[in-house]
Scaffold this motif. Structure first.
Motif, PDB file in Angstrom:
ATOM      1  N   ALA A   1      37.144  43.880  44.901  1.00 10.43           N
ATOM      2  CA  ALA A   1      36.819  45.200  45.363  1.00 10.43           C
ATOM      3  C   ALA A   1      35.650  45.058  46.230  1.00 10.43           C
ATOM      4  O   ALA A   1      35.461  45.760  47.389  1.00 10.43           O
ATOM      5  N   TYR A   2      34.727  44.287  46.117  1.00  9.80           N
ATOM      6  CA  TYR A   2      33.226  44.264  46.901  1.00  9.80           C
ATOM      7  C   TYR A   2      33.912  43.401  48.170  1.00  9.80           C
ATOM      8  O   TYR A   2      33.233  44.180  49.225  1.00  9.80           O
ATOM      9  N   LEU A   3      34.541  42.533  48.027  1.00  5.71           N
ATOM     10  CA  LEU A   3      34.687  41.764  49.385  1.00  5.71           C
ATOM     11  C   LEU A   3      35.549  42.817  50.306  1.00  5.71           C
ATOM     12  O   LEU A   3      35.324  42.624  51.405  1.00  5.71           O
ATOM     13  N   GLU A   4      36.518  43.454  49.751  1.00  8.01           N
ATOM     14  CA  GLU A   4      37.300  44.421  50.632  1.00  8.01           C
ATOM     15  C   GLU A   4      36.549  45.292  51.179  1.00  8.01           C
ATOM     16  O   GLU A   4      36.657  45.933  52.352  1.00  8.01           O
ATOM     17  N   ALA A   5      35.578  45.921  50.400  1.00  4.23           N
ATOM     18  CA  ALA A   5      34.535  46.922  51.031  1.00  4.23           C
ATOM     19  C   ALA A   5      33.781  46.716  52.053  1.00  4.23           C
ATOM     20  O   ALA A   5      33.470  47.060  53.142  1.00  4.23           O
TER      21      ALA A   5
ATOM     22  N   PHE B   1      42.190  35.252  47.777  1.00  4.88           N
ATOM     23  CA  PHE B   1      41.954  36.586  48.261  1.00  4.88           C
ATOM     24  C   PHE B   1      41.030  36.525  49.583  1.00  4.88           C
ATOM     25  O   PHE B   1      41.176  36.856  50.709  1.00  4.88           O
ATOM     26  N   ALA B   2      39.873  35.693  49.268  1.00  3.86           N
ATOM     27  CA  ALA B   2      38.661  35.531  50.347  1.00  3.86           C
ATOM     28  C   ALA B   2      39.458  34.647  51.629  1.00  3.86           C
ATOM     29  O   ALA B   2      39.155  35.035  52.693  1.00  3.86           O
TER      30      ALA B   2
ATOM     31  N   ILE C   1      43.876  45.236  50.224  1.00  7.77           N
ATOM     32  CA  ILE C   1      44.002  46.325  49.477  1.00  7.77           C
ATOM     33  C   ILE C   1      44.554  47.725  49.989  1.00  7.77           C
ATOM     34  O   ILE C   1      43.433  48.306  50.596  1.00  7.77           O
ATOM     35  N   PRO C   2      45.666  47.992  50.253  1.00  8.30           N
ATOM     36  CA  PRO C   2      46.280  49.109  50.990  1.00  8.30           C
ATOM     37  C   PRO C   2      45.299  50.369  50.512  1.00  8.30           C
ATOM     38  O   PRO C   2      44.943  50.656  49.454  1.00  8.30           O
ATOM     39  N   VAL C   3      45.333  51.005  51.300  1.00  9.49           N
ATOM     40  CA  VAL C   3      44.542  52.568  51.184  1.00  9.49           C
ATOM     41  C   VAL C   3      45.451  53.696  51.051  1.00  9.49           C
ATOM     42  O   VAL C   3      45.216  54.640  50.516  1.00  9.49           O
ATOM     43  N   ALA C   4      46.518  53.887  51.592  1.00 13.26           N
ATOM     44  CA  ALA C   4      47.807  54.594  51.375  1.00 13.26           C
ATOM     45  C   ALA C   4      47.728  55.110  49.658  1.00 13.26           C
ATOM     46  O   ALA C   4      47.943  53.945  48.973  1.00 13.26           O
ATOM     47  N   PRO C   5      47.455  56.031  49.545  1.00  9.32           N
ATOM     48  CA  PRO C   5      47.614  56.431  48.040  1.00  9.32           C
ATOM     49  C   PRO C   5      48.671  55.477  46.890  1.00  9.32           C
ATOM     50  O   PRO C   5      48.306  54.949  45.918  1.00  9.32           O
ATOM     51  N   ILE C   6      49.853  55.914  47.396  1.00  6.89           N
ATOM     52  CA  ILE C   6      51.009  55.106  46.496  1.00  6.89           C
ATOM     53  C   ILE C   6      50.856  53.600  46.645  1.00  6.89           C
ATOM     54  O   ILE C   6      50.754  52.954  45.481  1.00  6.89           O
TER      55      ILE C   6
END
Ligand SMILES: N[C@@H](CCC(=O)N[C@@H](CS)C(=O)NCC(=O)O)C(=O)O
Length: 220
Positions: free
Chosen positions: A73-77, A18-19, A85-90
């Motif tokens: 989640a931390y790295l993405e933020a 991921f990184a 990590i897509p942001v669109a709800p679905i």
């Protein structure tokens, strides 16, 4: 930033790939299976790998956290681009679902094969139970592969037709299966077999997998 663990764990491998997709270089320090000192335990209070440390990130103090999902989640933020990590709800919900499928459902069965065909017999020299591994191969995994076969889009990516955490999480445990010489049957699950090969050939995964293969080969 430091990751404590070994990529032989699918959760550590997931964080490292991921990184890499995000262009982040993480330093890995050996931990788990009895290794790792107080700094590892500070990052992972229950001794599970991966642990993680971002020196000075918390107002000058080190930020420590464990759990691959929390680390990603931390790295993405902290490093939003490229988005993994897509942001669109679905799309967001589907990404989290595929990570859960990988981390809980798929891992539960894949771990039985890895533990009883490689970890216990060859790495730890502990008693093992081949029947547990065989049941996972013959009974537990086929419905999980049937599911994947039906949800992989023609693009070859699970969500938003691009690489996301969903693909990284789902493909990581397949490396553990490959270490046991288990390959997904391309006649029965052709889409899944091609999908997994393509994701694991990416520059984010390939060097990790090659290093692990060499380590496993040395076990004989
Ligand atoms: N949900 C955790 C799972 C971590 C986990 O279970 N790691 C295993 C290695 S694959 C471990 O550390 N096991 C040792 C133990 O449970 O003591 C994550 O995503 O990081």
């Amino acid at each position: 930033m430091i990751v404590y663990g070994s990529t032989i764990s699918p959760f550590v491998r997931k964080v490292m790939a991921f990184a890499a997709e995000k262009g982040l270089a993480l330093t890995i320090e050996a931990a788990g299976l009895g290794r790792g000192g107080p700094e590892f335990l500070e990052s992972s209070p229950f001794g599970k790998i991966p642990g993680f440390r971002d020196p000075g990130a918390d107002g000058g103090k080190d930020f420590c956290i464990s759990d691959s999902t929390a680390i990603c989640a931390y790295l993405e933020a902290k490093y939003p681009e490229p988005n993994m990590i897509p942001v669109a709800p679905i799309a967001h919900a589907r990404t989290i679902w595929f990570e859960e499928y990988a981390d809980s459902i798929f891992f539960a069965s894949a771990a039985k094969i890895f533990v009883h065909r490689l970890l216990y017999p060859k790495m730890l020299k502990r008693p093992f139970d081949e029947a547990i591994a065989a049941n996972a191969v013959d009974v537990e995994l086929p419905p999980l592969f049937d599911y994947l076969e039906g949800v992989i889009p023609p693009s070859g990516f699970l969500v938003e037709d691009r690489i996301t955490l969903a693909d990284i999480a789902v493909c990581s445990p397949f490396v553990n299966l490959a270490h046991t010489e288990m390959v997904i049957d391309p006649a029965r699950w052709p889409t899944t077999a091609g999908y997994v090969s393509a994701i694991l050939a990416r520059p984010s995964f390939a060097p990790i997998v090659a290093a692990e293969r060499a380590m496993v080969a040395a076990l004989g």
